[in-house]
Design a protein around this motif. Structure first.
Motif, PDB file in Angstrom:
ATOM      1  N   PRO A  30       0.748  -1.262  -0.098  1.00 11.31           N
ATOM      2  CA  PRO A  30       0.129   0.061   0.150  1.00 11.31           C
ATOM      3  C   PRO A  30       0.741   1.234   0.018  1.00 11.31           C
ATOM      4  CG  PRO A  30       0.126  -1.040   2.105  1.00 11.31           C
ATOM      5  CD  PRO A  30       0.739  -2.095   1.071  1.00 11.31           C
ATOM      6  N   ARG A  31       0.219   2.314  -0.564  1.00  8.99           N
ATOM      7  CA  ARG A  31       0.988   3.652  -0.609  1.00  8.99           C
ATOM      8  C   ARG A  31       0.200   4.461   0.399  1.00  8.99           C
ATOM      9  NH1 ARG A  31       3.820   4.035  -5.513  1.00  8.99           N
ATOM     10  NH2 ARG A  31       3.468   6.085  -5.889  1.00  8.99           N
ATOM     11  N   GLU A  32       0.942   5.451   1.073  1.00 11.91           N
ATOM     12  CA  GLU A  32       0.480   6.397   1.618  1.00 11.91           C
ATOM     13  C   GLU A  32       0.014   6.038   3.063  1.00 11.91           C
ATOM     14  OE1 GLU A  32       0.307   9.939   1.107  1.00 11.91           O
ATOM     15  OE2 GLU A  32       1.401   9.491  -0.600  1.00 11.91           O
ATOM     16  N   GLY A  33      -0.689   5.016   3.087  1.00 13.85           N
ATOM     17  CA  GLY A  33      -1.515   4.527   4.270  1.00 13.85           C
ATOM     18  C   GLY A  33      -2.465   5.819   4.812  1.00 13.85           C
ATOM     19  N   THR A  79       1.904   0.121  10.514  1.00 14.68           N
ATOM     20  CA  THR A  79       1.710   0.556   9.225  1.00 14.68           C
ATOM     21  C   THR A  79       2.942   0.855   8.524  1.00 14.68           C
ATOM     22  OG1 THR A  79      -0.791   0.885   9.986  1.00 14.68           O
ATOM     23  CG2 THR A  79      -0.031   1.873   8.138  1.00 14.68           C
ATOM     24  N   THR A 104       3.708  -0.271   4.669  1.00 11.21           N
ATOM     25  CA  THR A 104       3.630   0.887   3.338  1.00 11.21           C
ATOM     26  C   THR A 104       4.741   1.368   2.832  1.00 11.21           C
ATOM     27  OG1 THR A 104       1.908   1.875   5.255  1.00 11.21           O
ATOM     28  CG2 THR A 104       2.675   3.072   3.131  1.00 11.21           C
ATOM     29  N   THR A 159       5.356   6.383   2.069  1.00 11.55           N
ATOM     30  CA  THR A 159       4.852   7.009   3.233  1.00 11.55           C
ATOM     31  C   THR A 159       4.448   8.704   2.984  1.00 11.55           C
ATOM     32  OG1 THR A 159       6.774   7.428   4.210  1.00 11.55           O
ATOM     33  CG2 THR A 159       5.212   5.594   5.053  1.00 11.55           C
TER      34      THR A 159
END
Length: 215
Positions: free
Chosen positions: A8-11, A68, A72, A75
């Motif tokens: 996942p990107r950003e979170g 997380t 990730t 971030t």
């Protein structure tokens, strides 16, 4: 590259920061009420429990943020900044709980005027922390970034106020308190209460760094 696409990107770090800041304010408000109503055993128990619940919820969020970070790929801000911010925020919640527990463990019988002043300053610091944290997802906007820095300055000033309260309270304590055991108890509680604002200032310093690097 495929591995990066799968992570996942950003979170949802900013959402979690805001949730944690809410729990800090809840704990500070409960501590303030605990000190105000300390003479009432039922209210004392009620607000001590409220502090514990807020601190426990904050711990859960801290664990989630740290987990997380590792899940990730990209971030929104530097990983070390995320780690430092959430753990320093959690130190604030821990200190608030430490004060509530120490009041009971030390069997404090009388709440002093200095404790009331510390509790009020702590609550105001925590409210300012929440305000500053709430700007982090919008600091690309120069106006928001400026507001965030101003809020951090307000936290610094509140910490200065807490320092002055501590110096005054310690001076009075060593001049007027004849019971050595009571002196030791109150000294420890005063120092714990003042440290809450110190940690809020630490949070403010981290936020200032984030703002300056990312705005």
């Amino acid at each position: 590259m495929l591995f990066g696409k799968l992570l996942p990107r950003e979170g949802n770090f900013f959402v979690l920061f805001n949730q944690h800041a809410d729990r800090i304010v809840e704990a500070a408000e409960a501590l303030n009420q605990l000190i105000k109503h300390y003479a009432d055993p039922l209210l004392r128990e009620k607000y001590t429990l409220a502090v514990d619940e807020a601190e426990s919820a904050a711990d859960t969020i801290t664990v989630l943020v740290n987990k997380t970070i590792h899940q990730t790929f990209i971030t929104p801000i530097d990983r070390e900044q995320i780690h430092s911010l959430i753990n320093t925020m959690d130190d604030v919640a821990d200190l608030i709980q430490d004060v509530a527990e120490t009041l009971v463990l030390y069997d404090v019988q009388t709440i002093t005027e200095a404790m009331h002043r510390f509790a009020d300053l702590s609550m105001r610091c925590c409210e300012r922390v929440r305000s500053a944290v709430g700007t982090l997802d919008k600091i690309a906007d120069g106006t928001v970034a400026e507001a965030a820095l101003k809020t951090c300055e307000e936290i610094d000033k509140l910490e200065d106020d807490a320092d002055r309260v501590l110096r005054s309270a310690m001076s009075a304590l060593f001049r007027e308190e004849q019971d050595v055991r009571e002196l030791i108890k109150l000294k420890a509680i005063y120092e714990l209460l003042e440290t809450i604002s110190d940690r809020c200032e630490d949070v403010a310093n981290i936020i200032e760094g984030i703002v300056l690097e990312n705005s």
